[in-house]
Design a protein around this motif. Structure first.
Motif, PDB file in Angstrom:
ATOM      1  N   ASP A 124       0.738  -1.144   0.108  1.00 16.12           N
ATOM      2  CA  ASP A 124       0.031  -0.010   0.108  1.00 16.12           C
ATOM      3  C   ASP A 124       0.973   1.220   0.008  1.00 16.12           C
ATOM      4  O   ASP A 124       0.510   2.449   0.766  1.00 16.12           O
ATOM      5  N   GLY A 125       1.898   0.991  -0.624  1.00 16.93           N
ATOM      6  CA  GLY A 125       2.846   2.497  -0.879  1.00 16.93           C
ATOM      7  C   GLY A 125       3.818   2.657   0.254  1.00 16.93           C
ATOM      8  O   GLY A 125       4.505   3.718   0.308  1.00 16.93           O
ATOM      9  N   GLN A 126       3.623   1.762   1.312  1.00 18.84           N
ATOM     10  CA  GLN A 126       4.669   2.064   2.418  1.00 18.84           C
ATOM     11  C   GLN A 126       5.502   0.466   2.539  1.00 18.84           C
ATOM     12  O   GLN A 126       5.327  -0.474   2.318  1.00 18.84           O
ATOM     13  N   ASP A 127       6.911   1.010   3.150  1.00 15.47           N
ATOM     14  CA  ASP A 127       7.855  -0.023   3.249  1.00 15.47           C
ATOM     15  C   ASP A 127       7.769  -0.369   4.637  1.00 15.47           C
ATOM     16  O   ASP A 127       7.748   0.282   5.560  1.00 15.47           O
ATOM     17  N   TYR A 128       7.649  -1.773   4.765  1.00 13.89           N
ATOM     18  CA  TYR A 128       7.405  -2.326   6.185  1.00 13.89           C
ATOM     19  C   TYR A 128       8.699  -3.118   6.630  1.00 13.89           C
ATOM     20  O   TYR A 128       9.030  -4.346   5.656  1.00 13.89           O
ATOM     21  N   HIS A 129       9.487  -2.775   7.468  1.00 15.95           N
ATOM     22  CA  HIS A 129      10.589  -3.535   7.815  1.00 15.95           C
ATOM     23  C   HIS A 129      10.305  -4.620   8.988  1.00 15.95           C
ATOM     24  O   HIS A 129       9.950  -3.835  10.088  1.00 15.95           O
ATOM     25  N   PHE A 130      10.367  -5.611   8.903  1.00 19.36           N
ATOM     26  CA  PHE A 130       9.899  -6.459  10.025  1.00 19.36           C
ATOM     27  C   PHE A 130      10.682  -6.352  11.420  1.00 19.36           C
ATOM     28  O   PHE A 130       9.846  -6.609  12.242  1.00 19.36           O
ATOM     29  N   SER A 131      11.687  -5.745  11.308  1.00 15.36           N
ATOM     30  CA  SER A 131      12.329  -5.629  12.516  1.00 15.36           C
ATOM     31  C   SER A 131      11.861  -4.653  13.511  1.00 15.36           C
ATOM     32  O   SER A 131      12.098  -4.620  14.766  1.00 15.36           O
ATOM     33  N   GLU A 132      11.241  -3.651  12.549  1.00  8.12           N
ATOM     34  CA  GLU A 132      10.516  -2.570  13.556  1.00  8.12           C
ATOM     35  C   GLU A 132       9.165  -2.658  14.012  1.00  8.12           C
ATOM     36  O   GLU A 132       8.509  -1.870  14.455  1.00  8.12           O
ATOM     37  N   LEU A 133       8.425  -4.000  13.704  1.00 15.85           N
ATOM     38  CA  LEU A 133       7.268  -4.222  13.889  1.00 15.85           C
ATOM     39  C   LEU A 133       7.186  -5.212  15.088  1.00 15.85           C
ATOM     40  O   LEU A 133       7.880  -6.157  15.297  1.00 15.85           O
ATOM     41  N   GLU A 134       6.219  -5.117  15.868  1.00 16.27           N
ATOM     42  CA  GLU A 134       5.761  -5.819  16.944  1.00 16.27           C
ATOM     43  C   GLU A 134       5.066  -7.068  16.568  1.00 16.27           C
ATOM     44  O   GLU A 134       4.482  -7.042  15.327  1.00 16.27           O
TER      45      GLU A 134
END
Length: 217
Positions: free
Chosen positions: A104-114
């Motif tokens: 959806d136009g956004q980069d998600y870095h797994f290490s930054e997510l709970e």
């Protein structure tokens, strides 16, 4: 890390399971990623998400939900590969080390997510008809599972799925709850009593389920 022979075995087992449910499953093209959405929501429930009350994370059941999700991801990969196991296996290893995904136009870095955020992302991707093996790998770490443990639990759940089908799951006659507990809970208990590395593990587990189910109420 997941080994090539383990990925191959799981793809073979999943193909066999799908064919048992529907011999024409590749033609039918069932919405496997829709199932990932539902199982992902169930994983959130087992983790606990209600900020207005105390909840305890049921780690064993959360891990089992990941195993369920993996069944549907494997099915989707086989579907995308038109049933070609080697192509589906290549797709797994091409993505397994990815550390981020764009959605959806956004980069998600797994290490930054709970953990809960990762589950929400998994659900969002699945709703958009996408899956990420790298994200799934990150979820395993958060749920204190290795790929070896996933493999062992996958084989166990595959046995349960065959057991369900052999006892009327598709016809609606199977009892998913025995003696006040769901069959998933019985499976977790029986797994700890058997040697998962034994060549007879699948048969031993099937027989243990059969014996308990036969005398249950």
């Amino acid at each position: 890390m997941l080994q090539a022979n383990q990925a191959q075995i799981m793809l073979q087992l999943q193909d066999k399971m799908n064919a048992k449910v529907n011999p024409e499953w590749l033609v039918t093209r069932s919405p496997f990623l829709r199932a990932v959405v539902i199982e992902g929501a169930e994983a959130i429930e087992h983790h606990g998400w209600k900020w207005w009350k105390k909840q305890d994370c049921d780690l064993a059941q959360l891990q089992m939900e990941l195993v369920d999700i993996w069944h549907f991801i494997l099915s989707e990969l086989l579907l995308q590969a038109e049933g070609e196991h080697q192509q589906a296996q290549a797709a797994i290893f091409a993505d397994i080390d990815q550390q981020s995904v764009q959605f959806d136009g956004q980069d998600y870095h797994f290490s930054e997510l709970e953990l809960l955020q990762k589950l929400e992302l998994l659900i969002g991707l699945a709703a958009a008809k996408r899956c990420s093996i790298g994200l799934f790998s990150a979820l395993l770490v958060d749920c204190q599972m290795s790929w070896v443990e996933l493999y062992q639990q996958y084989v166990s759940k595959n046995v349960l799925n065959f057991f369900r089908q052999d006892n009327g799951y598709k016809q609606g006659t199977y009892r998913k709850t025995w003696d006040g507990r769901e069959d998933n809970e019985h499976l977790v208990e029986l797994m700890t009593q058997l040697d998962a590395s034994a060549d007879s593990f699948q048969d031993d587990l099937y027989q243990a389920l059969h014996q308990r189910y036969a005398v249950s109420k």
